[in-house]
Scaffold this motif. Structure first.
Motif, mmCIF file in Angstrom:
data_model
loop_
_atom_site.group_PDB
_atom_site.id
_atom_site.type_symbol
_atom_site.label_atom_id
_atom_site.label_comp_id
_atom_site.label_asym_id
_atom_site.label_seq_id
_atom_site.Cartn_x
_atom_site.Cartn_y
_atom_site.Cartn_z
ATOM 1 N N SER A 30 0.827 -1.193 0.000
ATOM 2 C CA SER A 30 0.000 0.000 0.000
ATOM 3 C C SER A 30 0.869 1.253 0.000
ATOM 4 C CB SER A 30 -0.931 -0.009 1.210
ATOM 5 O OG SER A 30 -1.740 1.138 1.219
ATOM 6 N N ALA A 31 1.972 1.209 0.749
ATOM 7 C CA ALA A 31 2.865 2.356 0.778
ATOM 8 C C ALA A 31 3.585 2.532 -0.548
ATOM 9 C CB ALA A 31 3.879 2.196 1.918
ATOM 10 N N ASP A 32 3.854 1.405 -1.228
ATOM 11 C CA ASP A 32 4.555 1.474 -2.499
ATOM 12 C C ASP A 32 3.644 1.939 -3.622
ATOM 13 O OD1 ASP A 32 6.550 -1.508 -1.854
ATOM 14 O OD2 ASP A 32 6.825 0.590 -1.244
ATOM 15 N N HIS A 33 2.342 1.917 -3.435
ATOM 16 C CA HIS A 33 1.402 2.291 -4.481
ATOM 17 C C HIS A 33 0.409 3.311 -3.922
ATOM 18 C CE1 HIS A 33 2.928 -1.658 -5.648
ATOM 19 N NE2 HIS A 33 2.752 -1.270 -6.877
ATOM 20 N N PRO A 34 0.841 4.576 -3.797
ATOM 21 C CA PRO A 34 -0.033 5.578 -3.192
ATOM 22 C C PRO A 34 -1.184 6.011 -4.084
ATOM 23 C CG PRO A 34 1.999 6.600 -3.966
ATOM 24 C CD PRO A 34 2.159 5.122 -4.177
ATOM 25 N N ASP A 35 -1.080 5.757 -5.379
ATOM 26 C CA ASP A 35 -2.114 6.240 -6.291
ATOM 27 C C ASP A 35 -3.327 5.322 -6.236
ATOM 28 O OD1 ASP A 35 -2.036 7.463 -9.721
ATOM 29 O OD2 ASP A 35 -3.643 7.346 -8.252
ATOM 30 N N ARG A 36 -4.285 5.679 -5.404
ATOM 31 C CA ARG A 36 -5.472 4.855 -5.260
ATOM 32 C C ARG A 36 -6.329 4.854 -6.513
ATOM 33 N NH1 ARG A 36 -7.534 3.500 -0.734
ATOM 34 N NH2 ARG A 36 -6.560 1.878 0.279
ATOM 35 N N ARG A 37 -6.324 5.974 -7.235
ATOM 36 C CA ARG A 37 -7.134 6.049 -8.450
ATOM 37 C C ARG A 37 -6.673 5.027 -9.483
ATOM 38 N NH1 ARG A 37 -6.694 12.326 -9.796
ATOM 39 N NH2 ARG A 37 -4.544 11.781 -9.268
ATOM 40 N N LEU A 38 -5.381 4.854 -9.607
ATOM 41 C CA LEU A 38 -4.865 3.848 -10.531
ATOM 42 C C LEU A 38 -5.261 2.453 -10.081
ATOM 43 C CD1 LEU A 38 -3.195 3.054 -12.980
ATOM 44 C CD2 LEU A 38 -1.144 3.108 -11.530
ATOM 45 N N ALA A 39 -5.244 2.218 -8.782
ATOM 46 C CA ALA A 39 -5.630 0.910 -8.256
ATOM 47 C C ALA A 39 -7.095 0.605 -8.598
ATOM 48 C CB ALA A 39 -5.415 0.855 -6.749
ATOM 49 N N TRP A 40 -7.973 1.594 -8.440
ATOM 50 C CA TRP A 40 -9.381 1.375 -8.785
ATOM 51 C C TRP A 40 -9.558 1.212 -10.292
ATOM 52 C CZ3 TRP A 40 -13.358 -0.007 -5.915
ATOM 53 C CH2 TRP A 40 -13.287 0.180 -4.534
ATOM 54 N N ALA A 41 -8.771 1.929 -11.073
ATOM 55 C CA ALA A 41 -8.849 1.763 -12.522
ATOM 56 C C ALA A 41 -8.455 0.346 -12.926
ATOM 57 C CB ALA A 41 -7.946 2.782 -13.222
ATOM 58 N N GLU A 42 -7.454 -0.221 -12.212
ATOM 59 C CA GLU A 42 -7.046 -1.595 -12.493
ATOM 60 C C GLU A 42 -8.115 -2.583 -12.035
ATOM 61 O OE1 GLU A 42 -3.271 -2.342 -10.757
ATOM 62 O OE2 GLU A 42 -2.259 -0.706 -11.794
ATOM 63 N N LEU A 43 -8.687 -2.332 -10.853
ATOM 64 C CA LEU A 43 -9.716 -3.233 -10.339
ATOM 65 C C LEU A 43 -10.920 -3.284 -11.279
ATOM 66 C CD1 LEU A 43 -10.854 -4.963 -7.921
ATOM 67 C CD2 LEU A 43 -11.919 -2.834 -7.146
ATOM 68 N N LEU A 44 -11.359 -2.117 -11.733
ATOM 69 C CA LEU A 44 -12.554 -2.037 -12.583
ATOM 70 C C LEU A 44 -12.241 -2.227 -14.063
ATOM 71 C CD1 LEU A 44 -14.271 1.020 -10.844
ATOM 72 C CD2 LEU A 44 -14.738 -1.422 -10.490
ATOM 73 N N ARG A 45 -10.948 -2.313 -14.389
ATOM 74 C CA ARG A 45 -10.524 -2.503 -15.784
ATOM 75 C C ARG A 45 -11.235 -1.497 -16.695
ATOM 76 N NH1 ARG A 45 -11.051 -7.455 -13.307
ATOM 77 N NH2 ARG A 45 -9.285 -8.871 -13.427
ATOM 78 N N LEU A 46 -10.977 -0.230 -16.422
ATOM 79 C CA LEU A 46 -11.722 0.838 -17.087
ATOM 80 C C LEU A 46 -11.675 0.791 -18.621
ATOM 81 C CD1 LEU A 46 -11.119 3.941 -14.789
ATOM 82 C CD2 LEU A 46 -13.068 2.379 -14.881
ATOM 83 N N PRO A 47 -10.555 0.409 -19.259
ATOM 84 C CA PRO A 47 -10.577 0.363 -20.720
ATOM 85 C C PRO A 47 -11.618 -0.602 -21.284
ATOM 86 C CG PRO A 47 -8.317 0.336 -19.936
ATOM 87 C CD PRO A 47 -9.190 0.165 -18.732
ATOM 88 N N ALA A 48 -11.979 -1.623 -20.507
ATOM 89 C CA ALA A 48 -12.985 -2.573 -20.988
ATOM 90 C C ALA A 48 -14.371 -1.951 -21.050
ATOM 91 C CB ALA A 48 -13.007 -3.806 -20.083
ATOM 92 N N LEU A 49 -14.553 -0.785 -20.419
ATOM 93 C CA LEU A 49 -15.855 -0.126 -20.470
ATOM 94 C C LEU A 49 -16.259 0.245 -21.891
ATOM 95 C CD1 LEU A 49 -15.909 2.312 -17.410
ATOM 96 C CD2 LEU A 49 -17.270 0.258 -17.758
ATOM 97 N N PHE A 50 -15.284 0.409 -22.773
ATOM 98 C CA PHE A 50 -15.604 0.778 -24.145
ATOM 99 C C PHE A 50 -16.322 -0.347 -24.890
ATOM 100 C CE2 PHE A 50 -12.171 3.675 -23.012
ATOM 101 C CZ PHE A 50 -12.657 4.886 -23.483
ATOM 102 N N THR A 51 -16.312 -1.553 -24.325
ATOM 103 C CA THR A 51 -17.030 -2.656 -24.961
ATOM 104 C C THR A 51 -18.494 -2.712 -24.534
ATOM 105 O OG1 THR A 51 -16.592 -4.304 -23.216
ATOM 106 C CG2 THR A 51 -14.885 -3.995 -24.905
#
Length: 376
Positions: A30-51
């Motif tokens: 968690s300390a090594d990855h402070p960008d929570r927004r990127l973590a949520w983007a990975e969890l939700l796989r945002l690029p797949a939303l275009f499908t």
């Protein structure tokens, strides 16, 4: 519907898998990855939303209706339910991912499992609320769609019924667009079955992407792609008849009478009296139809069907020759990306050329954002 989560749930980072015991602690990660927004983007796989939007737009086109504000409700509902499936997928697989994919947001500690489950519940509620606002026909499709997503992630994923459940979810998502836009779904059953077949093939391939497997599965997906390409590249004559009938029903009475009085005009419906004589008055039978598809829509459908095949065939072929995990993962990614040109081809097949181009434009956007956040 949550096909991206299903078809890519076990794509692992080549060479990046570690055992659960050797993974760093959640606190340190968690300390090594402070960008929570990127973590949520990975969890939700945002690029797949275009499908996702193409499902609702193809469903609306199948009913011979132009997109309207109600269609936007269908798209919003689909996006929420899709992302609910993504979050629920990782929550259900958190222990498995700790061993096979420790870099994912949950096992790495960047997102707490309770937060992922809460997001899945909230997104499901939002999707159902949007469908309810569109009316009972939309909710009657959205409710079993949400149930299918949850059943897949929590119970069916590792069973033989898993690919069928995911195909059903994607087909229901297309029907949601039809039901929300017009309140009807019968005309959209055919396109839903075709899109579901594609999803079934990709999901079946995804089940062997971390360990490899038999070449028969990608070979079957390759055959299914060829069949779908042939079917979606052919616009059925009934679509031409149905659209001309809808236009005739919406014409003012005076305009209809003028067309009937001048049977030589293009598109004038052929009518007859009960005695069998052609006339512009009296009882009318159902309009006849031109069996030839409209040239612009037909040409666009063929081009989009070719784009679908070009996106999916090559990675499937490579996975057939060598069903190793890396090539199988590429086949899954190619299948996911091929969803958009397939949706566009189905839309063009229904005669909605402008909407088909709009759907097709989502493909390069998805590819662009996929460079920043992985589809898988």
């Amino acid at each position: 519907m949550s096909g991206g989560a299903a078809m890519t749930r076990r794509v692992s980072d080549a060479g990046g898998a570690t055992t659960a015991g050797s993974a760093p602690s959640p606190q340190r990660r968690s300390a090594d990855h402070p960008d929570r927004r990127l973590a949520w983007a990975e969890l939700l796989r945002l690029p797949a939303l275009f499908t996702v939007p193409g499902d609702a737009l193809a469903g609306a086109a199948a009913t011979a209706a132009a997109p309207n504000p109600r269609t936007l409700l269908a798209i919003g509902s689909s996006l929420c339910l899709y992302e609910a499936g993504m979050a629920l997928n990782d929550w259900a697989d958190r222990e498995e991912d700790a061993a096979e994919r420790p870099h994912r947001p949950l096992p790495s500690g960047r997102i707490h499992p309770a937060a992922a489950l809460s997001a899945a519940c909230a997104l499901t509620g939002a999707g159902l609320a949007l469908a309810a606002r569109a009316g009972r026909p939309a909710l009657a499709v959205a409710a079993p769609l949400a149930a299918t997503i949850w059943a897949y992630d929590l119970a069916l994923k590792h069973t033989p019924a898993g690919p069928v459940a995911m195909a059903t979810a994607r087909g229901l998502d297309l029907l949601l667009g039809a039901a929300t836009t017009t309140g009807r779904t019968r005309e959209a059953l055919g396109p839903a079955a075709l899109l579901g077949t594609h999803t079934l093939a990709v999901t079946a391939v995804s089940r062997q992407e971390t360990r490899g497997g038999t070449p028969l599965t990608p070979l079957a997906a390759l055959a299914a792609t060829g069949l779908l390409t042939r079917l979606v590249g052919r616009r059925p004559a009934v679509a031409t008849w149905r659209r001309s009938t809808v236009r005739a029903a919406r014409m003012p009475a005076a305009a209809v009478g003028a067309r009937e009085a001048a049977p030589g005009l293009p598109g004038a419906p052929a009518t007859r009296h009960a005695s069998g004589h052609a006339s512009g008055a009296g009882p009318r039978s159902r309009p006849t139809y031109d069996p030839a598809p409209q040239p612009p829509a037909a040409a666009l459908g063929v081009a989009l069907a070719a784009a679908y095949a070009a996106t999916a065939v090559r990675p499937y072929f490579h996975a057939t020759l060598n069903p190793s995990p890396p090539l199988t993962q590429r086949a899954v990614t190619g299948g996911i990306r091929a969803t958009i040109p397939l949706q566009a081809a189905l839309t063009a097949r229904s005669g909605a050329g402008a909407t088909a181009l709009l759907v097709a434009a989502l493909a390069p956007l998805g590819r662009r954002f996929g460079r920043q956040v992985s589809l898988t």
